[in-house]
Design an enzyme around this catalytic site. Structure first.
Site, PDB file in Angstrom:
ATOM      1  N   HIS A  80      19.021  51.612 -73.971  1.00 30.99           N
ATOM      2  CA  HIS A  80      17.691  51.228 -74.474  1.00 30.99           C
ATOM      3  C   HIS A  80      16.662  52.220 -73.966  1.00 30.99           C
ATOM      4  O   HIS A  80      16.713  52.666 -72.820  1.00 30.99           O
ATOM      5  CB  HIS A  80      17.339  49.789 -74.083  1.00 30.99           C
ATOM      6  CG  HIS A  80      17.074  49.560 -72.633  1.00 30.99           C
ATOM      7  ND1 HIS A  80      15.842  49.792 -72.054  1.00 30.99           N
ATOM      8  CD2 HIS A  80      17.869  49.100 -71.634  1.00 30.99           C
ATOM      9  CE1 HIS A  80      15.893  49.479 -70.769  1.00 30.99           C
ATOM     10  NE2 HIS A  80      17.108  49.060 -70.486  1.00 30.99           N
ATOM     11  N   ASP A  82      13.199  51.764 -74.225  1.00 31.85           N
ATOM     12  CA  ASP A  82      11.957  51.181 -73.745  1.00 31.85           C
ATOM     13  C   ASP A  82      12.016  50.968 -72.236  1.00 31.85           C
ATOM     14  O   ASP A  82      13.089  50.873 -71.636  1.00 31.85           O
ATOM     15  CB  ASP A  82      11.649  49.866 -74.465  1.00 31.85           C
ATOM     16  CG  ASP A  82      12.750  48.823 -74.318  1.00 31.85           C
ATOM     17  OD1 ASP A  82      13.937  49.194 -74.385  1.00 31.85           O
ATOM     18  OD2 ASP A  82      12.427  47.628 -74.135  1.00 31.85           O
ATOM     19  N   GLU A 148      14.579  46.138 -75.632  1.00 35.19           N
ATOM     20  CA  GLU A 148      15.528  45.493 -74.720  1.00 35.19           C
ATOM     21  C   GLU A 148      14.822  44.815 -73.560  1.00 35.19           C
ATOM     22  O   GLU A 148      15.223  43.727 -73.137  1.00 35.19           O
ATOM     23  CB  GLU A 148      16.546  46.517 -74.200  1.00 35.19           C
ATOM     24  CG  GLU A 148      17.707  45.911 -73.438  1.00 35.19           C
ATOM     25  CD  GLU A 148      17.465  45.693 -71.938  1.00 35.19           C
ATOM     26  OE1 GLU A 148      18.309  45.071 -71.285  1.00 35.19           O
ATOM     27  OE2 GLU A 148      16.424  46.167 -71.421  1.00 35.19           O
ATOM     28  N   GLU A 149      13.798  45.455 -73.027  1.00 36.06           N
ATOM     29  CA  GLU A 149      13.111  44.856 -71.879  1.00 36.06           C
ATOM     30  C   GLU A 149      12.428  43.551 -72.262  1.00 36.06           C
ATOM     31  O   GLU A 149      12.323  42.636 -71.452  1.00 36.06           O
ATOM     32  CB  GLU A 149      12.079  45.840 -71.302  1.00 36.06           C
ATOM     33  CG  GLU A 149      12.673  47.102 -70.689  1.00 36.06           C
ATOM     34  CD  GLU A 149      13.467  46.845 -69.421  1.00 36.06           C
ATOM     35  OE1 GLU A 149      13.637  45.675 -69.021  1.00 36.06           O
ATOM     36  OE2 GLU A 149      13.939  47.819 -68.817  1.00 36.06           O
ATOM     37  N   GLU A 174      23.590  51.439 -68.945  1.00 33.52           N
ATOM     38  CA  GLU A 174      22.668  50.994 -67.893  1.00 33.52           C
ATOM     39  C   GLU A 174      23.209  51.478 -66.534  1.00 33.52           C
ATOM     40  O   GLU A 174      24.405  51.755 -66.397  1.00 33.52           O
ATOM     41  CB  GLU A 174      22.579  49.464 -67.875  1.00 33.52           C
ATOM     42  CG  GLU A 174      21.973  48.838 -69.118  1.00 33.52           C
ATOM     43  CD  GLU A 174      20.502  48.476 -68.939  1.00 33.52           C
ATOM     44  OE1 GLU A 174      19.877  49.005 -67.992  1.00 33.52           O
ATOM     45  OE2 GLU A 174      19.999  47.691 -69.755  1.00 33.52           O
ATOM     46  N   HIS A 411      13.015  48.677 -62.566  1.00 33.88           N
ATOM     47  CA  HIS A 411      11.743  47.958 -62.484  1.00 33.88           C
ATOM     48  C   HIS A 411      11.031  48.181 -61.144  1.00 33.88           C
ATOM     49  O   HIS A 411      10.011  47.523 -60.878  1.00 33.88           O
ATOM     50  CB  HIS A 411      11.929  46.454 -62.723  1.00 33.88           C
ATOM     51  CG  HIS A 411      12.527  46.120 -64.046  1.00 33.88           C
ATOM     52  ND1 HIS A 411      12.589  44.816 -64.521  1.00 33.88           N
ATOM     53  CD2 HIS A 411      13.093  46.875 -65.017  1.00 33.88           C
ATOM     54  CE1 HIS A 411      13.164  44.801 -65.708  1.00 33.88           C
ATOM     55  NE2 HIS A 411      13.485  46.051 -66.029  1.00 33.88           N
TER      56      HIS A 411
END
Length: 439
Positions: A80, A82, A148-149, A174, A411
């Site tokens: 992903h 984003d 995705e987030e 990931e 994050h």
């Protein structure tokens, strides 16, 4: 795969280290939170075209699809594009979008979660082309997916259901801390609404305080998460690790027990001098193997306080309906199923064989991570959630995880990844399709 081909793949991956680093930084420099990824998608599409991908498309949702080869078996590598936001800028020691680079590291928002995986997958496909590994047995699809987030898996629900694209399996890139990941706990977003009746705060007995009702319910929710024995009226979620409660208890023990916690609370009241007439909460529910959205909702509806307040309580599941950057709206329930691929599945075995052929039986990585990585099994699972919730969880398409960077960087402020991981993953990605399709 013969030793000379293995050497060539590793050498070619090392050769592209600087290109992957530059491409990763190009993506990071473009802000792109969920529903605002257009600039990042265009950047990645330009890179694919420059490297000679056979077909490069952007679908109506905004997902980027890049193809290499024309064989009959479709193998996908998903990342992903984003990112989450920056958060408190004071927690960063460098510009999160300009980032930084030294001989070993690259820093910036999204380098680990998870644009590093996209860089490795794009160049893994390039290596296949360079070395003549593409053949009539397989086609490679590299995706850079959106939203995705915000709503993990939504992008692939669209790709599978609306575009009819169904790979034989998908590699999720990931971050995996140098390991191979074969599953994750699922999650769902639950809402509980409680009704009350307002009155003047000077005589609260005239009303029916919704916040007090919710307080009782939340104590039950806390017990559901924390109770660890049968001695309690509310049986805790730990019970799902036991065979008598869960036919999938072995995989549940592998993934870890489910959890539940309150993540948000809302209320209405005529004023600060009045009794609250409604209260609502959001619950974050993490699910292990053997749990479903129906079982999780019924668990809340069966709590003593929920039953006590009867029709004044509604338990439901959130829905997601934000438009993508293209304006497309594709509504879906906020349910992200648990998935786990068996340890003896052909995809699991092929990934393990590929890794071991290239790098041996243990995780490798930069010096600062090596002790931690080597202490963990080569094949393990994610703590967080991925697009696998839809690909395998909803649609039964096998998934396996392998990607550059550390899960703990996701994050976090001062997010970073390591160039060595980009190289390692590009090599593994380049070799996997050939090893999987060999007789």
């Amino acid at each position: 795969m013969d030793s000379e081909t293995i050497k060539s793949i590793k050498a070619r991956a090392e050769h592209y280290k600087n290109d992957m680093s530059r491409f990763l930084r190009d993506m990071v420099r473009i802000p792109g939170e969920s529903c605002d990824e257009k600039g990042k998608i265009e950047c990645a599409a330009a890179e694919m075209r420059k490297l000679g991908f056979d077909k490069v498309e952007i679908d109506p949702m905004g997902n980027l699809l890049g193809y290499m080869g024309s064989g009959k078996t479709l193998i996908a590598f998903d990342g992903h594009i984003d990112t989450v936001g920056v958060g408190n800028r004071d927690n960063w020691t460098f510009d999160p979008y300009e980032g930084y680079e030294n001989t070993e590291e690259i820093g910036g928002r999204g380098v680990a979660d998870q644009e590093g995986g996209i860089a490795s997958a794009v160049y893994g496909a390039k290596i296949m082309k360079d070395l003549g590994l593409l053949n009539d047995k397989y086609t490679v699809l590299v995706t850079a997916t959106v939203q995705e987030e915000d709503c993990d898996g939504l992008c692939w629900e669209y790709i599978i259901k609306e575009l009819g694209i169904k790979p034989e399996f998908v590699v999720l890139n990931e971050p995996t801390d140098g390991g191979i990941y074969r599953g994750q706990r699922g999650r769902m977003e639950i809402r509980v609404d409680v009704k009350g009746i307002s009155c003047h705060g000077s005589a609260p007995e005239r009303g029916d305080n919704a916040i007090y009702k919710m307080a009782d319910i939340l104590q039950n929710v806390r017990s559901l998460n924390e109770n660890d024995s049968e001695a309690f009226d509310i049986k805790g979620l730990v019970r799902m690790l036991e065979e008598r409660f869960n036919s999938e208890w072995k995989e549940a023990r592998f993934l870890g027990r489910g959890t539940i916690t309150v993540s948000e609370i809302f209320f209405t009241s005529p004023s600060r001098c009045a009794v609250s007439d409604s209260c609502s909460v959001s619950l974050d529910r993490r699910m292990t193997a053997g749990e479903t959205w129906e079982s999780c909702l019924e668990e809340i509806r069966a709590l003593p306080a929920v039953r006590k307040y009867g029709k004044d309580v509604e338990v439901s599941m959130y829905k997601y309906d934000r438009p993508s950057f293209t304006g497309l709206v594709y509504p879906i329930e906020c349910y992200f199923p648990t998935w786990v691929i068996p340890e003896d599945h052909p995809v699991t075995k092929a990934m393990e064989e590929t890794y071991k052929s290239l790098y041996g039986n243990e995780r490798i990585g930069p010096a600062e991570t090596l002790k931690m990585r080597k202490s963990r099994p080569l094949t393990d699972k994610w703590t967080f959630s991925t697009n696998g919730v839809t690909i395998m969880g909803r649609n039964g398409i096998p998934c396996i995880g392998f990607g550059p960077g550390a899960e703990a960087q996701a994050h976090a402020p001062n997010e970073k990844t390591w160039k060595q991981d980009l190289v390692t993953c590009a090599a593994v990605f380049a070799a996997l399709p050939t090893i999987y399709t060999q007789p």
